[in-house]
Design a protein around this motif. Structure first.
Motif, PDB file in Angstrom:
ATOM      1  N   PRO A   1      -6.227   9.815 -13.653  1.00  0.00           N
ATOM      2  CA  PRO A   1      -4.759   9.883 -13.743  1.00  0.00           C
ATOM      3  C   PRO A   1      -4.158  10.128 -12.366  1.00  0.00           C
ATOM      4  O   PRO A   1      -4.560  11.063 -11.659  1.00  0.00           O
ATOM      5  N   SER A   2      -3.206   9.270 -11.975  1.00  0.00           N
ATOM      6  CA  SER A   2      -2.670   9.329 -10.609  1.00  0.00           C
ATOM      7  C   SER A   2      -1.551  10.342 -10.450  1.00  0.00           C
ATOM      8  O   SER A   2      -1.361  10.913  -9.393  1.00  0.00           O
ATOM      9  N   ASP A   3      -0.787  10.572 -11.511  1.00  0.00           N
ATOM     10  CA  ASP A   3       0.377  11.457 -11.372  1.00  0.00           C
ATOM     11  C   ASP A   3       0.484  12.362 -12.594  1.00  0.00           C
ATOM     12  O   ASP A   3       1.532  12.510 -13.199  1.00  0.00           O
ATOM     13  N   SER A   4      -0.636  12.950 -12.956  1.00  0.00           N
ATOM     14  CA  SER A   4      -0.681  13.781 -14.154  1.00  0.00           C
ATOM     15  C   SER A   4      -0.261  15.210 -13.834  1.00  0.00           C
ATOM     16  O   SER A   4      -0.437  15.707 -12.722  1.00  0.00           O
ATOM     17  N   GLU A   5       0.284  15.896 -14.829  1.00  0.00           N
ATOM     18  CA  GLU A   5       0.684  17.292 -14.653  1.00  0.00           C
ATOM     19  C   GLU A   5      -0.455  18.239 -15.001  1.00  0.00           C
ATOM     20  O   GLU A   5      -0.273  19.456 -15.026  1.00  0.00           O
ATOM     21  N   LEU A   6      -1.624  17.685 -15.273  1.00  0.00           N
ATOM     22  CA  LEU A   6      -2.775  18.534 -15.582  1.00  0.00           C
ATOM     23  C   LEU A   6      -3.156  19.369 -14.360  1.00  0.00           C
ATOM     24  O   LEU A   6      -3.033  18.917 -13.218  1.00  0.00           O
ATOM     25  N   PRO A   7      -3.643  20.591 -14.576  1.00  0.00           N
ATOM     26  CA  PRO A   7      -4.021  21.455 -13.439  1.00  0.00           C
ATOM     27  C   PRO A   7      -5.379  21.096 -12.848  1.00  0.00           C
ATOM     28  O   PRO A   7      -5.900  21.815 -12.005  1.00  0.00           O
ATOM     29  N   PHE A   8      -5.970  20.021 -13.303  1.00  0.00           N
ATOM     30  CA  PHE A   8      -7.277  19.596 -12.810  1.00  0.00           C
ATOM     31  C   PHE A   8      -7.327  18.069 -12.846  1.00  0.00           C
ATOM     32  O   PHE A   8      -6.473  17.411 -13.441  1.00  0.00           O
TER      33      PHE A   8
ATOM     34  N   LYS B   1       0.832  -1.211   0.000  1.00  0.00           N
ATOM     35  CA  LYS B   1       0.000   0.000   0.000  1.00  0.00           C
ATOM     36  C   LYS B   1       0.868   1.263   0.000  1.00  0.00           C
ATOM     37  O   LYS B   1       0.663   2.188   0.790  1.00  0.00           O
ATOM     38  N   VAL B   2       1.849   1.274  -0.909  1.00  0.00           N
ATOM     39  CA  VAL B   2       2.775   2.406  -0.977  1.00  0.00           C
ATOM     40  C   VAL B   2       2.115   3.567  -1.713  1.00  0.00           C
ATOM     41  O   VAL B   2       1.608   3.382  -2.827  1.00  0.00           O
ATOM     42  N   PRO B   3       2.080   4.768  -1.140  1.00  0.00           N
ATOM     43  CA  PRO B   3       1.528   5.923  -1.864  1.00  0.00           C
ATOM     44  C   PRO B   3       2.327   6.182  -3.148  1.00  0.00           C
ATOM     45  O   PRO B   3       3.534   5.932  -3.201  1.00  0.00           O
ATOM     46  N   LEU B   4       1.657   6.681  -4.169  1.00  0.00           N
ATOM     47  CA  LEU B   4       2.325   6.921  -5.441  1.00  0.00           C
ATOM     48  C   LEU B   4       3.194   8.173  -5.419  1.00  0.00           C
ATOM     49  O   LEU B   4       4.029   8.362  -6.304  1.00  0.00           O
ATOM     50  N   ASP B   5       3.010   9.020  -4.420  1.00  0.00           N
ATOM     51  CA  ASP B   5       3.760  10.283  -4.378  1.00  0.00           C
ATOM     52  C   ASP B   5       4.711  10.348  -3.188  1.00  0.00           C
ATOM     53  O   ASP B   5       4.898  11.407  -2.581  1.00  0.00           O
TER      54      ASP B   5
ATOM     55  N   MET C   1      -2.934  -5.003 -23.573  1.00  0.00           N
ATOM     56  CA  MET C   1      -2.234  -4.957 -22.290  1.00  0.00           C
ATOM     57  C   MET C   1      -3.179  -4.358 -21.251  1.00  0.00           C
ATOM     58  O   MET C   1      -3.804  -3.324 -21.495  1.00  0.00           O
ATOM     59  N   ILE C   2      -3.291  -5.024 -20.105  1.00  0.00           N
ATOM     60  CA  ILE C   2      -4.139  -4.530 -19.018  1.00  0.00           C
ATOM     61  C   ILE C   2      -3.406  -3.408 -18.286  1.00  0.00           C
ATOM     62  O   ILE C   2      -2.217  -3.526 -17.971  1.00  0.00           O
ATOM     63  N   LEU C   3      -4.112  -2.313 -18.000  1.00  0.00           N
ATOM     64  CA  LEU C   3      -3.494  -1.119 -17.406  1.00  0.00           C
ATOM     65  C   LEU C   3      -3.779  -0.965 -15.916  1.00  0.00           C
ATOM     66  O   LEU C   3      -3.285  -0.023 -15.303  1.00  0.00           O
ATOM     67  N   ARG C   4      -4.568  -1.850 -15.332  1.00  0.00           N
ATOM     68  CA  ARG C   4      -4.847  -1.789 -13.899  1.00  0.00           C
ATOM     69  C   ARG C   4      -4.824  -3.204 -13.317  1.00  0.00           C
ATOM     70  O   ARG C   4      -5.202  -4.163 -13.991  1.00  0.00           O
ATOM     71  N   SER C   5      -4.405  -3.319 -12.066  1.00  0.00           N
ATOM     72  CA  SER C   5      -4.372  -4.621 -11.395  1.00  0.00           C
ATOM     73  C   SER C   5      -5.778  -4.960 -10.920  1.00  0.00           C
ATOM     74  O   SER C   5      -6.191  -4.562  -9.826  1.00  0.00           O
ATOM     75  N   LEU C   6      -6.512  -5.690 -11.745  1.00  0.00           N
ATOM     76  CA  LEU C   6      -7.908  -5.985 -11.434  1.00  0.00           C
ATOM     77  C   LEU C   6      -8.060  -7.206 -10.539  1.00  0.00           C
ATOM     78  O   LEU C   6      -8.939  -7.257  -9.693  1.00  0.00           O
ATOM     79  N   GLU C   7      -7.216  -8.208 -10.750  1.00  0.00           N
ATOM     80  CA  GLU C   7      -7.335  -9.453  -9.984  1.00  0.00           C
ATOM     81  C   GLU C   7      -5.951 -10.029  -9.734  1.00  0.00           C
ATOM     82  O   GLU C   7      -5.593 -11.071 -10.278  1.00  0.00           O
TER      83      GLU C   7
END
Length: 551
Positions: free
Chosen positions: A470-477, A170-174, A421-427
């Motif tokens: 998006p978990s680590d996007s540079e978007l301002p929103f 459960k490591v934070p992404l940031d 390619m799967i982009l999220r850990s679903l199972e």
């Protein structure tokens, strides 16, 4: 509530088999077990419990959660594992045996040795995964818990019972933005109890992870175990190759990237380094050129290959692979006679084209998909700003146009038989971020696919649409995209290919490699120069190597 009987039918069927009573009917326990399973899926997909969506929440006791966490780590056939370990030990080379014996000695002397961490420096093809799986089998056959993790999802699928490092702890992404990061594990949780009984931890592709993540894990393990030794005193085996890609630091300088490396952490001084040097691909291959190919890879990875122009451009030697003149030739070499060969999932699984930039990858995927046989089914995402007050500033049309790394596109074109390619850990551990599959059926609200690589190869998975932010996007929103968490993967980025091995590989270098180890990773995805095709302007490429990262 109107559909709870329909949703709970599978649980009722299992219950009737368990109690040997075909007349057993629905009851509150059946409904609660169904809600527990649904909540587990929702937590994996969205990170929030059912209650946060205004849905009925299951009644879960602490003992139930603990039992599930334990079951995940101890449900193995001990007799089968013991036999597997015995057979694998007979096949070890001298250097592999030294690594195995050293780590098992560290495990037996737990608490008595000054150092409880080991790093296995293992270039591609030296049998690192083989050694890791031997250690996993041996420890688990002794009725002990060992947590098998890797930085990337695809590397995790190569380990028995493997999961990603971030998912396991459960490591934070940031963590790199925090002064004293810790993991999201409470001391009285089910996972914390599993950690207290853990005998060993294994981390594959360790050099790719930012050092702050390991420091967060270290603080958390010390707190949970009450042991102030590094990693809570749990013997830990880090594995990888510092010649490969280092942690990604957005807009980071060379100094920033090197500083993010595990070697710069306070933990590194407690680490014992072991090395694997014999290239097993060359060792067992009939190809007489394999040993020379292996030596050439190490020469390039160590930055010792002659530079033809400043700062780091090299001329691609003929012994490295076969150069092609344009993108069409590259596609034809990697995917010959796609109309007929593309019908074989195994044929598709053993080849790929890789490139430094996602823009190049997207172009290649779209181009090859157009040539792939079959009818196209188009899926459009539903995009929305997470803050309703920002919706007026960011119209849906603008959100649809965004292409962000790690996110599926707004328009997803798929065909039956195409690789994804799967982009999220679903199972996990069956399907993780990076798992490659082949589409078998295309439904309106679910995709049916078969896993094409790893220990779960051949198993069928169902992929629903899920909300992705998006978990680590540079978007301002922040915005949310409701879409199937997949991408077409005839081609993939060099970063995404790390940890994978292919029979045939194409490397598109029309855009330069720009980071440490990128060229080395791209050319080491196969064990033979005969199966490596390179598209590079003037048959030259940048070979970025940071010597300070290898010291």
């Amino acid at each position: 509530m109107a559909f709870r009987d329909v949703i709970s039918e599978d649980i009722l069927h299992r219950y009737r088999q368990e109690v040997n009573n075909p007349e057993a009917d629905f009851n509150e326990d059946i409904y609660n077990k169904t809600l527990c399973l649904i909540e587990e899926k929702v937590l994996l997909m969205c990170g929030q419990p059912l209650a946060s969506y205004g849905l009925p929440a299951p009644t879960q006791g602490r003992d139930e959660r603990l039992a599930r966490e334990y079951q995940r780590e101890v449900t193995y056939n001990l007799e089968e594992l013991s036999l597997q370990a015995e057979n694998m030990q007979e096949k070890l080379t001298d250097s592999q045996r030294e690594v195995y014996n050293s780590f098992m000695a560290m495990l037996e002397a737990q608490g008595e040795m000054n150092k409880n961490m080991m790093f296995l420096d293992a270039p591609g093809g030296t049998g690192k995964t083989f050694v890791i799986n031997l250690i996993l089998a041996k420890i688990r056959s002794m009725r002990k818990i060992v947590l098998a993790t890797a930085f990337s999802g695809i590397a995790a699928t190569l380990l028995q019972g493997g999961r990603t490092l971030h998912s396991t702890f459960k490591v934070p992404l940031d963590t790199h933005r925090m002064d004293q990061p810790v993991c999201k594990i409470t001391g009285n949780s089910a996972l914390a109890n599993v950690i207290r009984d853990t005998s060993a931890i294994i981390v594959d592709e360790a050099p790719m992870t930012h050092r702050s993540a390991y420091e967060a894990i270290d603080r958390t393990l010390q707190d949970i175990t009450g042991n102030k030794n590094p990693m809570g005193g749990i013997p830990t085996l880090f594995c990888g190759d510092f010649r490969q890609i280092l942690p990604v630091v957005k807009n980071g300088t060379r100094a920033n990237i090197v500083n993010a490396s595990l070697k710069q952490s306070y933990l590194w001084r407690h680490v014992i380094v072991k090395r694997l040097t014999t290239n097993m691909r060359a060792y067992i291959s009939d190809n007489t050129a394999a040993p020379d190919f292996s030596k050439l890879l190490l020469q390039i990875g160590n930055g010792q290959f002659p530079i033809t122009s400043s700062p780091d451009t090299i001329k691609i030697p003929t012994a490295l692979g076969k150069c092609v003149g344009n993108q069409k030739q590259l596609k034809d070499k990697v995917y010959p006679d796609l109309q007929n060969n593309g019908k074989s999932p195994d044929w598709l699984a053993e080849r790929a084209i890789i490139s430094p930039l996602n823009s190049n990858v997207n172009h290649l995927n779209n181009s090859i998909m157009d040539e792939f046989p079959g009818d196209t089914k188009q899926y459009k995402s539903v995009d929305s700003a997470t803050n309703e007050y920002e919706a007026v500033h960011y119209p849906v049309e603008f959100l649809n146009s965004l292409e962000i790394s790690g996110m599926p596109p707004h328009i997803l074109n798929l065909k039956i038989g195409s690789p994804i390619m799967i982009l999220r850990s679903l199972e996990p551990p069956k399907t993780t971020n990076g798992t490659r599959c082949v589409i078998t059926r295309l439904h309106t609200n679910v995709l049916e696919a078969t896993i094409s690589c790893g220990p779960y190869k051949g198993e069928t998975v169902l992929l629903p649409r899920i909300p992705l932010v998006p978990s680590d996007s540079e978007l301002p929103f922040k915005f949310r995209r409701l879409q199937f968490p997949v991408k077409v993967c005839f081609a993939m980025s060099i970063n995404k290919s790390q940890g994978q091995t292919f029979n045939t590989i194409g490397v598109d270098l029309t855009s330069d490699c720009f980071s440490h180890g990128m060229f080395y990773v791209s050319i080491s995805r196969t064990g033979s120069s005969e199966k490596l095709y390179i598209l590079a302007p003037n048959q030259s490429s940048r070979n970025v190597v940071y010597p300070e990262a290898l010291q």
